[in-house]
Design an enzyme around this catalytic site. Structure first.
Site, short mmCIF file in Angstrom:
data_model
loop_
_atom_site.label_atom_id
_atom_site.label_comp_id
_atom_site.label_asym_id
_atom_site.label_seq_id
_atom_site.Cartn_x
_atom_site.Cartn_y
_atom_site.Cartn_z
CE LYS A 40 -7.85 2.19 -1.08
NZ LYS A 40 -6.99 1.74 0.03
NE ARG A 88 0.58 11.96 -2.04
CZ ARG A 88 -0.47 11.49 -1.37
NH1 ARG A 88 -1.42 10.80 -2.00
NH2 ARG A 88 -0.58 11.69 -0.09
CG HIS A 137 -0.99 7.06 -1.01
ND1 HIS A 137 -2.21 7.16 -1.65
CD2 HIS A 137 -1.22 6.38 0.13
CE1 HIS A 137 -3.14 6.56 -0.92
NE2 HIS A 137 -2.56 6.09 0.17
CG HIS A 168 -1.90 1.12 1.24
ND1 HIS A 168 -3.23 0.93 1.50
CD2 HIS A 168 -1.77 2.45 1.01
CE1 HIS A 168 -3.87 2.08 1.43
NE2 HIS A 168 -3.00 3.03 1.14
CG HIS A 212 -5.10 2.10 5.61
ND1 HIS A 212 -6.45 2.05 5.84
CD2 HIS A 212 -4.95 2.83 4.48
CE1 HIS A 212 -7.08 2.72 4.89
NE2 HIS A 212 -6.18 3.20 4.05
CG ASP A 238 -1.84 4.71 4.03
OD1 ASP A 238 -1.88 5.11 2.85
OD2 ASP A 238 -2.62 5.12 4.90
CG HIS A 297 -9.99 4.32 3.07
ND1 HIS A 297 -8.85 5.06 3.13
CD2 HIS A 297 -10.72 4.65 4.17
CE1 HIS A 297 -8.88 5.83 4.22
NE2 HIS A 297 -10.01 5.59 4.87
C1 NCD Z 1 -3.75 8.98 1.99
C2 NCD Z 1 -3.32 10.05 0.99
O1 NCD Z 1 -2.85 11.10 1.41
O2 NCD Z 1 -3.43 9.81 -0.22
N1 NCD Z 1 -3.79 9.57 3.29
C3 NCD Z 1 -3.70 8.93 4.48
O3 NCD Z 1 -3.84 9.57 5.53
N2 NCD Z 1 -3.45 7.64 4.55
C4 NCD Z 1 -5.05 8.39 1.58
C5 NCD Z 1 -5.46 7.19 2.37
O4 NCD Z 1 -4.86 6.12 2.26
O5 NCD Z 1 -6.40 7.32 3.16
ZN ZN Z 2 -3.49 4.98 1.63
#
Ligand code: NCD
Ligand code: ZN
Length: 403
Positions: free
Chosen positions: A153, A71, A69, A67, A228, A301, A190
């Site tokens: 997702k 960007r 992110h 998991h 998560h 995450d 989520h």
């Molecule tokens: C994530 C994000 O910023 O993209 N933020 C987070 O607090 N984990 C999105 C998510 O997984 O909820």
């Molecule tokens: Zn996330």
């Protein structure tokens, strides 16, 4: 029965990040969590660690992160290699703006990711599709069969960063879920409701009762990862469920509780979704992670946000843990006297759930101190990592010499 919000409710998050007041500057953001700090949560566990023999290093199969992110654009170029240097594969979250909803978008995002990591890396981004009310089952299943999409997702609409285009009601994607079940494509969830009358600390447990349970009854053969997880209710639910349900656990939910975020001043860099909970829940997560139960595996995450969007009157949710992800997880396993189970959690249970081969390469984690930078930056873009400014007791050595 499936609805998780009144559709008429305005988004809580959209627009919020545009507010850029510089508040809370007087707070020591990077204050380490130790015994002088009311946010401290480590004393008990550290004592337990001293009672067990402590090897000076640990060699394990290279882990994967289920998991992440990453960007896009400048942020992607700044953060991608922190994940690629630690992990062989990573499940890439599709919550870009606009979200990744097509095979073509996923292919081109994958190319941008590969261009952003150091040239010598053997790193495989596993792409995901962002489910919307309108997404077509053919696009999803086609992408899975072509090997472009590893999973889908599900963001309940408006639950978190860039989720405004998410699903407003599971009933709207029944056809897609049916198809995913048929082709064996995993669904990543989520797991929080967004109803305004449900307290933010209860949203995960309520989601399990109102949404996840009925969904599992309707799609008993669908493989689902509850992402998560943050509560003892989630630990219990996943433990009791059949083999089609697994969960990822972040490093930060194993290390911090809500006191760490709020006592002695608000620490915006410890704010994430699902929000960190009471100590009781953190302890349940730690027991699950080190239990050896293959239903629980690693998913950081890691969710970077520029410093000015975190330190502001309405700050973004997300903790940028990629720079010290393995160092942070291994600390928990060492404290719990469970280093012998770290490889299963980090490198074996995830691929087994996804039916992917185990990585053959090894990495070494040495019990050697390292200083975590206060900020990671490129030009004007500055991001505060998890454990910023602290010293960590473990250090990832990129390649074990004998492997
Ligand atoms: C994530 C994000 O910023 O993209 N933020 C987070 O607090 N984990 C999105 C998510 O997984 O909820
Ligand atoms: Zn996330």
């Amino acid at each position: 029965a499936y609805s998780w919000s009144s559709p008429s409710l305005p988004s809580v998050l959209s627009g919020a990040v545009r507010i850029r007041y510089r508040m809370c500057q007087y707070l020591p953001v990077n204050r380490p969590m130790n015994d002088q700090n009311p946010g401290s949560i480590h004393a008990g566990a550290a004592a337990a660690e001293q009672a067990t023999p402590s090897p000076s290093s640990l060699v394990i199969r290279r882990p994967d992160d289920w998991h992440v992110h990453l960007r896009d654009g400048d942020e992607l170029r700044l953060v991608a290699d922190y994940t690629a240097r630690q992990f062989a594969r990573a499940i890439i979250m599709p919550n870009l703006s606009p979200p990744v909803t097509t095979i073509a978008a996923a292919r081109s995002y994958r190319e941008r990711i590969l261009a952003a990591v150091a040239p010598n890396r053997r790193f495989t981004p596993l792409m995901t599709a962002y489910l919307t009310d309108e997404i077509s089952a053919d696009e999803i299943a086609g992408g899975f069969e072509e090997g472009v999409f590893a999973a889908c997702k599900l963001y309940p609409a408006n639950v978190t960063t860039n989720s405004a285009a998410g699903v407003t009601d599971v009933a709207r994607i029944h056809g897609v879920l049916e198809r995913m079940q048929r082709v064996g494509m995993p669904l990543l969830v989520h797991g929080e409701v967004v109803d305004s009358d449900v307290d933010i600390f209860d949203r995960e447990a309520v989601f399990i009762d109102r949404v996840l349970s009925p969904m599992m009854r309707d799609f008993p053969d669908l493989k689902i990862v509850l992402d998560h997880i943050t509560t003892e209710q989630a630990v219990q639910f996943v433990s009791d469920a059949g083999p089609n349900l697994a969960a990822t656990i972040t490093a930060h939910h194993l290390e911090i509780n809500r006191n760490a975020m709020l006592v002695g001043g608000i620490r915006p860099h410890l704010f994430c979704l699902p929000v960190v909970k009471r100590e009781r829940h953190r302890l349940a997560l730690r027991r699950a992670a080190v239990s050896g139960n293959p239903k629980f595996f690693l998913g950081t995450d890691t969710a970077p946000h520029a410093i000015e969007t975190k330190e502001t009157a309405c700050g973004c949710a997300g903790i940028f843990s990629a720079p010290v992800a393995l160092e942070s997880y291994v600390r928990t396993f060492a404290e719990e006297g469970a280093l012998d189970r770290f490889q299963a959690f980090a490198s074996e249970s995830g691929p087994r759930f996804y039916e992917l081969p185990l990585n053959e390469e090894r990495v070494r984690l040495a019990r050697r101190e390292q200083q975590v930078p206060a900020v990671v930056a490129s030009g004007p873009l500055r991001i505060v990592p998890f454990h910023a400014g602290e010293s960590m007791q473990w250090t990832l050595e990129e390649q074990a010499p004998e492997s």
